[in-house]
Design a protein around this motif. Structure first.
Motif, mmCIF file in Angstrom:
data_model
loop_
_atom_site.group_PDB
_atom_site.id
_atom_site.type_symbol
_atom_site.label_atom_id
_atom_site.label_comp_id
_atom_site.label_asym_id
_atom_site.label_seq_id
_atom_site.Cartn_x
_atom_site.Cartn_y
_atom_site.Cartn_z
ATOM 1 N N LEU A 1 4.543 -14.461 -1.723
ATOM 2 C CA LEU A 1 4.515 -13.821 -0.414
ATOM 3 C C LEU A 1 3.982 -14.802 0.625
ATOM 4 O O LEU A 1 3.066 -15.573 0.350
ATOM 5 C CB LEU A 1 3.630 -12.583 -0.456
ATOM 6 C CG LEU A 1 3.915 -11.610 -1.615
ATOM 7 C CD1 LEU A 1 2.915 -10.475 -1.620
ATOM 8 C CD2 LEU A 1 5.340 -11.069 -1.520
ATOM 9 N N ARG A 2 4.527 -14.738 1.837
ATOM 10 C CA ARG A 2 4.070 -15.656 2.883
ATOM 11 C C ARG A 2 2.901 -15.073 3.652
ATOM 12 O O ARG A 2 1.825 -15.641 3.689
ATOM 13 C CB ARG A 2 5.207 -16.006 3.845
ATOM 14 C CG ARG A 2 4.819 -17.075 4.875
ATOM 15 C CD ARG A 2 6.012 -17.490 5.710
ATOM 16 N NE ARG A 2 5.701 -18.655 6.528
ATOM 17 C CZ ARG A 2 5.387 -18.586 7.819
ATOM 18 N NH1 ARG A 2 5.315 -17.420 8.430
ATOM 19 N NH2 ARG A 2 5.145 -19.690 8.507
ATOM 20 N N ASN A 3 3.135 -13.952 4.326
ATOM 21 C CA ASN A 3 2.045 -13.307 5.056
ATOM 22 C C ASN A 3 2.439 -11.889 5.406
ATOM 23 O O ASN A 3 3.594 -11.608 5.705
ATOM 24 C CB ASN A 3 1.714 -14.052 6.345
ATOM 25 C CG ASN A 3 0.446 -13.517 6.990
ATOM 26 O OD1 ASN A 3 -0.603 -13.492 6.362
ATOM 27 N ND2 ASN A 3 0.531 -13.070 8.228
ATOM 28 N N THR A 4 1.459 -11.011 5.382
ATOM 29 C CA THR A 4 1.701 -9.637 5.790
ATOM 30 C C THR A 4 0.611 -9.182 6.745
ATOM 31 O O THR A 4 -0.568 -9.470 6.544
ATOM 32 C CB THR A 4 1.762 -8.681 4.585
ATOM 33 O OG1 THR A 4 1.980 -7.348 5.061
ATOM 34 C CG2 THR A 4 0.484 -8.705 3.772
ATOM 35 N N ASP B 1 5.407 -3.238 1.965
ATOM 36 C CA ASP B 1 4.787 -4.223 2.844
ATOM 37 C C ASP B 1 5.826 -4.806 3.782
ATOM 38 O O ASP B 1 7.025 -4.591 3.644
ATOM 39 C CB ASP B 1 4.082 -5.331 2.047
ATOM 40 C CG ASP B 1 5.020 -6.443 1.555
ATOM 41 O OD1 ASP B 1 6.255 -6.278 1.559
ATOM 42 O OD2 ASP B 1 4.509 -7.498 1.145
ATOM 43 N N GLN C 1 6.741 -8.664 5.474
ATOM 44 C CA GLN C 1 6.461 -10.083 5.319
ATOM 45 C C GLN C 1 6.974 -10.834 6.537
ATOM 46 O O GLN C 1 8.098 -10.619 6.984
ATOM 47 C CB GLN C 1 7.131 -10.634 4.052
ATOM 48 C CG GLN C 1 6.499 -10.182 2.757
ATOM 49 C CD GLN C 1 5.103 -10.725 2.572
ATOM 50 O OE1 GLN C 1 4.810 -11.878 2.907
ATOM 51 N NE2 GLN C 1 4.205 -9.897 2.065
ATOM 52 N N TRP D 1 9.074 -16.400 -1.782
ATOM 53 C CA TRP D 1 8.560 -17.467 -0.911
ATOM 54 C C TRP D 1 7.877 -18.542 -1.763
ATOM 55 O O TRP D 1 7.184 -18.220 -2.700
ATOM 56 C CB TRP D 1 7.552 -16.874 0.091
ATOM 57 C CG TRP D 1 6.825 -17.908 0.908
ATOM 58 C CD1 TRP D 1 5.594 -18.425 0.662
ATOM 59 C CD2 TRP D 1 7.306 -18.567 2.075
ATOM 60 N NE1 TRP D 1 5.260 -19.357 1.602
ATOM 61 C CE2 TRP D 1 6.291 -19.471 2.483
ATOM 62 C CE3 TRP D 1 8.477 -18.489 2.827
ATOM 63 C CZ2 TRP D 1 6.427 -20.277 3.609
ATOM 64 C CZ3 TRP D 1 8.603 -19.292 3.936
ATOM 65 C CH2 TRP D 1 7.595 -20.183 4.325
ATOM 66 N N GLY E 1 -2.490 -13.615 2.642
ATOM 67 C CA GLY E 1 -1.417 -14.506 3.071
ATOM 68 C C GLY E 1 -1.458 -15.836 2.341
ATOM 69 O O GLY E 1 -2.375 -16.115 1.565
ATOM 70 N N HIS F 1 -2.466 -16.638 8.505
ATOM 71 C CA HIS F 1 -1.931 -16.096 7.252
ATOM 72 C C HIS F 1 -3.059 -15.681 6.306
ATOM 73 O O HIS F 1 -3.082 -16.038 5.132
ATOM 74 C CB HIS F 1 -1.004 -17.106 6.584
ATOM 75 C CG HIS F 1 0.195 -17.446 7.409
ATOM 76 N ND1 HIS F 1 1.174 -18.297 6.973
ATOM 77 C CD2 HIS F 1 0.581 -17.050 8.644
ATOM 78 C CE1 HIS F 1 2.108 -18.419 7.905
ATOM 79 N NE2 HIS F 1 1.755 -17.651 8.932
#
Length: 491
Positions: free
Chosen positions: A272-275, A289, A291, A311, A196, A178
């Motif tokens: 946001l968690r991860n992109t 984006d 996610q 998130w 992330g 992340h």
């Protein structure tokens, strides 16, 4: 270059060919001119130049830590390139691992200001505390030469420390995931930097008091987003790394002051968690984006200034929070384990809210922030990776300015490519399938494309880490898992 077996596309008027193969974990690319581009290798730290389909050699070799999702991750050319020769890279530096007597404290706080040469490392602990970085290099015509550093960001993830006490996470393994990194310049000339969550559980993850109040977030403090805890965000900075005064939280950060305030000033979106992918709409200039959830509700978002993605309190539409909780409690890797951990033992999935109202009431609210449901999501993780707009009519007018989404695993259709139309005002995903009127694909399990059949554009691309429009108007797909760059073209 002849068409070959391998990836396929649904449209019989289109085909796929290999541009270059034999790369080592290619992560992203940038065109210097027609038939001339740079490609990054995540695990080697090499930037290679490819001309007319042939790798010409290495124009930069960085000493990276490539453990898990770290490495050489993102590239963006200055908007005025080549008049301005700036080439921006997001990457993870390596450092000696912590002393064995105290594996929870890294030896270094940050990378060296000037990038260091030397061997790469896959040791998950061999990073400084701030080991992810954004640097400006300059293209000389044959090499990339370091200019200056813009940002240094958290990378070290080893949270099962005995201090602070009471976290009940001594079994938490070290991780390196992340990290974000898919940087892009926007239509406004600003650099957008997705970061992330890096396993953090603090204010930027919508836990105002951290995961286990009043205990600190981790052995380095928190939960406020100082340098050691800034994560789960998209940052917006000038081309020199300075903070634009029209950022959504610029005044808020000024009032807070200090390191935390300065970081908040840089934030464009949080929660946001991860992109693995961001992209700029060539028509509206809006930022989009994707996610990645854990098991439930991967997302596509139109990222407005000041967006709070929700998130860790929610993924997918907040109206579906009960389903989010149910799935995360049931499926591995989170569910099926003691505590159902959402990859972070100190804040288990059992803590997820039981109603939309409860979830929204728990958000960390920066003045001027706005919670936003995603523009599209999948009930069970697909999962997506790279996204990109086709900013041309090269594949036919029916694809011009449309959004394409790659796969983070080959387990879905061998590595899917999905195709999305946008509505006329470019603010929403347009759908023809009546099942998708709610903008949720209610698939039946992870890696299942039920309700996404009409979106399927191609299969067999493996892990797609970048999707770009070439100078010739065709669509280029970087496949990390196959070491290949593919080109989709009109027959």
């Amino acid at each position: 270059m002849a068409a070959q077996t391998g990836p396929t596309v649904v449209d019989p008027d289109l085909s796929v060919r290999t541009v270059v193969s034999g790369l080592v974990t290619p992560s992203t690319m940038a065109f210097l001119s027609p038939n001339d581009f740079l490609v990054l290798e995540k695990n080697t730290g090499n930037v290679k130049r490819v001309v007319d389909g042939t790798a010409q050699g290495v124009v930069l070799d960085l000493a990276v830590n490539s453990a898990s999702e770290r490495g050489l991750l993102g590239i963006a050319l200055h908007p005025d390139f080549p008049d301005d020769p700036g080439v921006y890279l997001y990457w993870s530096c390596a450092a000696p691992p912590p002393d064995a007597s105290n594996p929870f404290i890294p030896r270094r706080e940050r990378c060296a200001e000037t990038p260091e040469a030397g061997a790469d490392s896959a040791n998950i602990l061999a990073v400084p505390l701030l080991g992810n970085r954004v640097d400006r290099f300059e293209w000389t015509g044959s090499a990339l030469v370091f200019d200056h550093n813009l940002l240094m960001l958290r990378s070290f993830q080893h949270d099962g420390a005995p201090e602070p006490p009471g976290q009940n996470d001594s079994a938490q393994p070290a991780r390196g995931n992340h990290d974000g990194g898919a940087i892009e310049f926007g239509a406004d000339g600003k650099l957008y930097v997705p970061v992330g969550d890096l396993g953090r559980r603090g204010q930027m993850q919508n836990l105002p008091l951290g995961p286990t109040p009043p205990t600190a977030d981790d052995q380095f403090g928190g939960p406020a987003p100082d340098d050691a805890h800034l994560s789960g965000v998209i940052l917006r900075v000038n081309d020199d790394g300075a903070t634009p005064s029209d950022n959504p939280f610029f005044d808020v950060g000024a009032q807070i002051g200090g390191e935390v305030g300065a970081n908040i000033q840089r934030v464009f979106a949080y929660g946001l968690r991860n992109t693995f992918g961001i992209a700029v709409d060539p028509v509206s200039g809006d930022l989009w984006d994707q996610q990645n959830a854990d098991d439930a509700f991967d997302e596509l978002n139109r990222v407005e200034p000041g967006m709070n993605g929700g998130w860790i309190q929610a993924m997918g539409p907040v109206s579906r929070v009960a389903q989010f909780k149910q799935i995360e409690l049931a499926l591995p890797p989170s569910g099926g384990l003691a505590g159902a951990q959402l990859q972070q033992i100190r804040w288990p999935a059992t803590n997820i809210a039981d109603s939309p109202q409860q979830a929204l009431s728990r958000l960390f609210v920066l003045p001027g922030s706005r919670y936003s449901d995603p523009e599209f999501s999948w009930k069970f993780a697909v999962p997506p990776a790279a996204i990109g707009f086709l900013s041309s009519g090269g594949l036919g007018p029916q694809y011009a300015n449309d959004l394409f989404v790659g796969a983070a695993t080959p387990l879905t259709a061998g590595g899917h490519l999905f195709h999305f139309n946008l509505t006329g005002n470019r603010r929403m995903i347009a759908v023809d399938d009546r099942r998708l009127q709610d903008r949720v694909a209610d698939n039946n399990a992870k890696h299942d494309i039920t309700e996404s059949e009409s979106l399927l554009f191609g299969s067999g691309f493996g892990v797609s880490t970048d999707i770009e429009t070439g100078p010739n108007g065709n669509l280029f797909v970087v496949s990390l898992s196959t070491g290949t760059i593919f080109e989709i073209f009109r027959k």
